[in-house]
Design an enzyme around this catalytic site. Structure first.
Site, short mmCIF file in Angstrom:
data_model
loop_
_atom_site.label_atom_id
_atom_site.label_comp_id
_atom_site.label_asym_id
_atom_site.label_seq_id
_atom_site.Cartn_x
_atom_site.Cartn_y
_atom_site.Cartn_z
CB CYS A 169 -17.48 16.55 -13.27
SG CYS A 169 -16.47 16.48 -14.75
CG HIS A 204 -12.02 17.23 -11.92
ND1 HIS A 204 -12.97 16.62 -11.14
CD2 HIS A 204 -12.67 17.64 -13.06
CE1 HIS A 204 -14.14 16.64 -11.76
NE2 HIS A 204 -13.98 17.26 -12.92
CB CYS A 259 -19.48 22.68 -14.81
SG CYS A 259 -17.69 22.45 -14.78
#
Length: 390
Positions: free
Chosen positions: A89, A345, A375
């Site tokens: 991510c 996201h 994270c």
């Protein structure tokens, strides 16, 4: 050591899975952001020395070197190289770190850090699924199994572990999720995202339209509607409503040296103040932004009170909630225009996406210092501290 400056940071408006950006090939989606950075800055495209493109699902339409393909789908000349990277991510946040490090080392003067992810056209987990379908094994090796016997590395389970560890109730997670939608609604209606969003033309049943509003914001969200979403695990706390939305999108930032500012007559919007990346527990995995933030602040000689605004990716609601609890951060300074629960996201694109939103919000609030963290799969976390020059 040389200083790295951000000249501009932009993003596309998020598209829901199967939504308004589903018709865009990811290479074209990334190329549109590269073009926007060139057009908005006025820089000679041939002056760009590298493009560092973050992408998590490097399979299918995002395979065969998506970074280079984004360059070939843009107005940049063939002479501009590119590289595709995956730090899960944090991929495009790491793109920004690599770009800044190239400038700070003096080896390059003009670099684009970017990211792209079409989660509609290349569904999450595609590389692993393709390997399994071909009769090959998964990513967990025998040596990893020896070290972590019987452990299934899962971000969802990590989120549940965090909710339990930090004693967050389902209601607290849902309340945070609702606030994300409300902040995103306010920002959208006030036009606060206008400067950071790259408008894209899309085909609809009614003809050609411009996509310039985040599609995932739920204007009808309420505690009742969020609370009615079923739990993903019996007896757990995490639901689809208090987790980030699957999203299509792209983003990028133009990173340059002081010499490039003068040579190309560019005006910087921010100065890179600190770059930090850390690794931690790969099982609970999602709490590493806490340790990474502590290290970043220590290295920068700063306290959290010195930071005016922060963006902490809302992968799951327990992540920013735990981060605030441990770091002692102010909720009024966190994700002030909403986060991934409302805005989406897009995995590899989220890093520079959050940076575009952070810098834009800092300008609107005349903030000096901003911090971004998220994270990342495997128990990783990047932290970037910037100083606004706007």
């Amino acid at each position: 050591m040389a200083t790295a400056y951000i000249v501009d940071a932009v993003r596309t408006a998020g598209g829901r899975r199967g939504g308004r950006l589903a018709g865009w090939h990811p290479a074209d989606l990334g190329g549109a952001v590269l073009d926007a950075l060139v057009d908005r800055s006025g820089i000679d495209p041939a002056a760009i020395e590298d493009v560092i493109m973050g992408c998590v699902g490097q399979a299918g339409e995002q395979s065969f070197h998506i970074g280079r393909n984004c360059v070939l789908a843009s107005k940049l000349p063939e002479s501009v190289p590119a590289v595709s990277i995956d730090r899960q991510c944090g991929s495009s946040q790491q793109s920004l770190h690599f770009a800044a490090q190239a400038v700070m080392s003096g080896t390059m003067d003009v670099v684009i850090a970017a990211g792209v992810e079409s989660m509609t056209r290349v569904p999450m987990g595609s590389p692993t699924k393709l390997a399994m379908e071909a009769g090959l094994g998964g990513p967990k090796s025998p040596k990893m199994e020896e070290r972590y016997p019987g452990i299934n590395f899962s971000q969802f389970m990590g989120a549940e572990m965090m909710a339990e560890k930090y004693q967050f109730t389902r209601e607290q997670l849902d309340t945070f999720a609702l606030e994300s939608h409300r902040r995103a609604m306010r920002a959208t209606d006030a036009g606060d995202f206008r400067n950071e969003i790259v408008p894209l033309e899309i085909e609809t049943e009614d003809g050609r339209e411009v996509h310039d509003r985040d599609e995932g914001i739920r204007y009808d969200a309420s505690m009742e509607s969020i609370g009615s979403v079923k739990l993903l695990k019996e007896g757990g706390r995490i639901t689809a409503a208090n987790a980030s939305q699957i999203c299509d999108g792209s983003s990028g930032a133009l990173i340059v040296s002081e010499e490039a500012l003068k040579r190309h007559n560019l005006t910087p919007i921010a100065r890179i103040h600190n770059l930090t990346v850390t690794g931690g527990d790969p099982v609970i995995m999602l709490e590493e932004p806490i340790g990474a933030t502590k290290r970043a602040l220590e290295r920068a000689g700063m306290k959290i009170e010195d930071i005016d605004l922060y963006e902490v990716n809302e992968a799951f609601a327990p992540v920013p909630l735990a981060w605030m609890k441990v770091i002692g951060a102010d909720h009024e300074k966190l994700n002030v225009n909403g986060g991934a629960i409302a805005l989406g996201h897009p995995l590899g694109a989220s890093g520079t996406k959050l940076m575009a939103t952070l810098l834009n919000a800092m300008k609107g609030r005349k903030a000096k210092y901003g911090l971004q963290t998220m994270c990342e799969g495997g128990g990783l976390a990047n932290v970037t501290i910037v100083e606004s020059l706007q």
